[in-house]
Design a protein around this motif. Structure first.
Motif, PDB file in Angstrom:
ATOM      1  N   ARG A  78      40.493 -41.801  25.544  1.00  0.00           N
ATOM      2  CA  ARG A  78      39.038 -41.574  25.480  1.00  0.00           C
ATOM      3  C   ARG A  78      38.553 -40.793  26.705  1.00  0.00           C
ATOM      4  NH1 ARG A  78      35.523 -44.659  27.911  1.00  0.00           N
ATOM      5  NH2 ARG A  78      36.915 -46.472  27.945  1.00  0.00           N
ATOM      6  N   LYS A  79      39.004 -41.184  27.880  1.00  0.00           N
ATOM      7  CA  LYS A  79      38.583 -40.481  29.092  1.00  0.00           C
ATOM      8  C   LYS A  79      39.122 -39.054  29.133  1.00  0.00           C
ATOM      9  CE  LYS A  79      38.165 -44.656  31.911  1.00  0.00           C
ATOM     10  NZ  LYS A  79      38.729 -45.443  33.042  1.00  0.00           N
ATOM     11  N   ALA A  80      40.354 -38.862  28.634  1.00  0.00           N
ATOM     12  CA  ALA A  80      40.921 -37.513  28.595  1.00  0.00           C
ATOM     13  C   ALA A  80      40.081 -36.601  27.713  1.00  0.00           C
ATOM     14  CB  ALA A  80      42.357 -37.558  28.093  1.00  0.00           C
ATOM     15  N   ALA A  81      39.571 -37.158  26.614  1.00  0.00           N
ATOM     16  CA  ALA A  81      38.709 -36.377  25.722  1.00  0.00           C
ATOM     17  C   ALA A  81      37.406 -35.998  26.403  1.00  0.00           C
ATOM     18  CB  ALA A  81      38.434 -37.173  24.448  1.00  0.00           C
ATOM     19  N   LEU A  82      36.833 -36.932  27.125  1.00  0.00           N
ATOM     20  CA  LEU A  82      35.510 -36.721  27.702  1.00  0.00           C
ATOM     21  C   LEU A  82      35.535 -36.030  29.058  1.00  0.00           C
ATOM     22  CD1 LEU A  82      33.951 -40.197  26.804  1.00  0.00           C
ATOM     23  CD2 LEU A  82      33.721 -38.040  25.553  1.00  0.00           C
ATOM     24  N   ARG A  83      36.611 -36.275  29.829  1.00  0.00           N
ATOM     25  CA  ARG A  83      36.639 -35.782  31.206  1.00  0.00           C
ATOM     26  C   ARG A  83      37.674 -34.697  31.472  1.00  0.00           C
ATOM     27  NH1 ARG A  83      36.668 -41.574  34.487  1.00  0.00           N
ATOM     28  NH2 ARG A  83      34.882 -42.547  33.427  1.00  0.00           N
ATOM     29  N   GLY A  84      38.639 -34.550  30.576  1.00  0.00           N
ATOM     30  CA  GLY A  84      39.708 -33.589  30.803  1.00  0.00           C
ATOM     31  C   GLY A  84      39.197 -32.169  30.889  1.00  0.00           C
ATOM     32  N   THR A  85      39.810 -31.365  31.749  1.00  0.00           N
ATOM     33  CA  THR A  85      39.413 -29.960  31.878  1.00  0.00           C
ATOM     34  C   THR A  85      40.003 -29.148  30.734  1.00  0.00           C
ATOM     35  OG1 THR A  85      41.355 -29.357  33.187  1.00  0.00           O
ATOM     36  CG2 THR A  85      39.437 -30.231  34.393  1.00  0.00           C
ATOM     37  N   ASP A  86      39.507 -27.945  30.566  1.00  0.00           N
ATOM     38  CA  ASP A  86      40.058 -27.061  29.530  1.00  0.00           C
ATOM     39  C   ASP A  86      41.533 -26.787  29.790  1.00  0.00           C
ATOM     40  OD1 ASP A  86      37.599 -26.958  28.295  1.00  0.00           O
ATOM     41  OD2 ASP A  86      37.032 -25.011  29.151  1.00  0.00           O
ATOM     42  N   ALA A  87      41.903 -26.644  31.069  1.00  0.00           N
ATOM     43  CA  ALA A  87      43.305 -26.389  31.414  1.00  0.00           C
ATOM     44  C   ALA A  87      44.179 -27.592  31.049  1.00  0.00           C
ATOM     45  CB  ALA A  87      43.427 -26.079  32.903  1.00  0.00           C
ATOM     46  N   GLN A  88      43.689 -28.788  31.309  1.00  0.00           N
ATOM     47  CA  GLN A  88      44.444 -29.991  30.948  1.00  0.00           C
ATOM     48  C   GLN A  88      44.579 -30.118  29.440  1.00  0.00           C
ATOM     49  OE1 GLN A  88      41.967 -32.728  33.163  1.00  0.00           O
ATOM     50  NE2 GLN A  88      43.631 -33.186  34.608  1.00  0.00           N
ATOM     51  N   HIS A  89      43.530 -29.804  28.722  1.00  0.00           N
ATOM     52  CA  HIS A  89      43.587 -29.852  27.264  1.00  0.00           C
ATOM     53  C   HIS A  89      44.590 -28.832  26.719  1.00  0.00           C
ATOM     54  CE1 HIS A  89      39.550 -32.090  26.388  1.00  0.00           C
ATOM     55  NE2 HIS A  89      40.354 -32.757  27.186  1.00  0.00           N
ATOM     56  N   ALA A  90      44.684 -27.674  27.372  1.00  0.00           N
ATOM     57  CA  ALA A  90      45.643 -26.658  26.938  1.00  0.00           C
ATOM     58  C   ALA A  90      47.077 -27.157  27.134  1.00  0.00           C
ATOM     59  CB  ALA A  90      45.429 -25.364  27.719  1.00  0.00           C
ATOM     60  N   GLU A  91      47.329 -27.859  28.224  1.00  0.00           N
ATOM     61  CA  GLU A  91      48.661 -28.433  28.465  1.00  0.00           C
ATOM     62  C   GLU A  91      48.989 -29.493  27.423  1.00  0.00           C
ATOM     63  OE1 GLU A  91      49.765 -28.316  33.129  1.00  0.00           O
ATOM     64  OE2 GLU A  91      48.159 -29.713  32.587  1.00  0.00           O
ATOM     65  N   ILE A  92      48.000 -30.297  27.067  1.00  0.00           N
ATOM     66  CA  ILE A  92      48.189 -31.328  26.048  1.00  0.00           C
ATOM     67  C   ILE A  92      48.531 -30.683  24.703  1.00  0.00           C
ATOM     68  CG2 ILE A  92      46.959 -33.081  24.685  1.00  0.00           C
ATOM     69  CD1 ILE A  92      45.436 -33.727  27.366  1.00  0.00           C
TER      70      ILE A  92
END
Length: 220
Positions: A99-113
Motif C-alpha cells: 500500500r505504501k509503495a503504491a502511494l509513496r513510491g517514486t516513478d523510478a521505483q515503480h519502473a524498477e518494480i
C-alpha cells in the motif's frame, strides 16, 4: 555420512552448503536421528569450515537443524508451524508495504518494480525456475523498499531464505510459474495505478495462498 553435492549455482558458498544440506534432507541422505560433524560436511563438499558454520546458523534459524555444541548438528524435520510463523510475520509487513509503495513510491521505483515483474513473466514463459525465483525475490524487495522501510526488506529477505530451506517452492504443490506471476501482476498493477487499498489486498491474497500451499506440504 551419505554422499552430498553442492548445487551448480548459488549466491555464496554458505548458500550452496545450506542448499546441499536441504537437498540431502529431502533425499533422505541426512536423517533426524543422527548427529553430523561440521568437519565431515566441509570435507565432503570440498569447502572450508567457515561457510559450513555460517550455513548451519542459517539452517538452525530456519528450524531445519539443531546445533549441538562441540558435536556438530542434527537434522530436524521441517514443521508446518515454522512456516505459519514466517507467513504471519510477512503478512504483518508486506501488505502494508505494498500500500505504501503504491502511494509513496517514486516513478523510478515503480519502473524498477515493473521491470522485475517483466523478468518474472519472461522466466515463466520459458519455464525457467532458476531465473523466476530471483526475479520474484527482487520484486518483493523492491516493493518493500519503495514503501520506505529498508529494515522490513531485510527482515523479509531473511524470512524468505528460511522458507526456501524448509521445503520445495509452491510450484511443486499446485501452482505454476505463470499462476504465481499472475498473482504478482495484480499487486503491481495496483501499485502502478497508485491504488493503495487494492495493492494491499492483492499482496495479502498472494501471501495467504503461498502460506496455505507451503503448510499443506509440511502437514502429515
Amino acid at each position: 555420512m551419505r554422499a552430498l553435492s553442492m548445487p551448480a549455482e548459488a549466491p555464496s558458498l554458505a548458500d550452496a552448503v545450506a542448499q546441499a544440506v536441504r537437498d540431502g534432507v529431502a533425499a533422505g541422505e541426512l536423517v533426524p536421528e543422527r548427529t553430523y560433524s561440521v568437519y565431515q560436511l566441509a570435507d565432503q563438499l570440498g569447502v572450508s569450515r567457515s561457510p559450513v558454520r555460517e550455513a548451519m546458523l542459517r539452517l538452525a534459524e530456519a528450524g531445519l537443524v539443531e546445533i549441538r555444541r562441540n558435536r556438530g548438528f542434527r537434522v530436524l524435520p521441517p514443521r508446518a508451524h515454522d512456516v505459519e510463523e514466517i507467513i504471519e510475520i510477512r503478512l504483518a509487513l508486506e501488505p502494508a508495504a505494498a500500500r505504501k509503495a503504491a502511494l509513496r513510491g517514486t516513478d523510478a521505483q515503480h519502473a524498477e518494480i515493473r521491470s522485475a515483474l517483466d523478468a518474472m513473466a519472461a522466466a515463466a514463459a520459458r519455464g525457467d525456475d532458476a531465473s523466476f525465483w530471483p526475479a520474484d525475490r527482487t520484486l518483493h524487495d523492491l516493493l518493500l523498499r519503495a514503501s520506505g522501510n529498508a529494515r522490513a526488506a531485510a527482515v523479509v529477505d531473511r524470512l524468505r531464505s528460511a522458507t526456501a530451506l524448509l521445503g520445495p517452492p509452491t510450484t511443486a504443490r499446485g501452482r505454476t510459474l505463470t499462476e504465481i506471476h499472475a498473482e504478482h501482476e495484480v499487486v503491481v498493477a495496483a501499485v502502478l495505478a497508485r491504488d493503495g487499498t487494492a495493492a494491499e489486498a492483492a499482496m495479502r491474497a498472494h501471501l495467504e495462498a503461498t502460506g496455505r500451499l507451503l503448510i499443506a506440504h509440511l502437514r502429515p
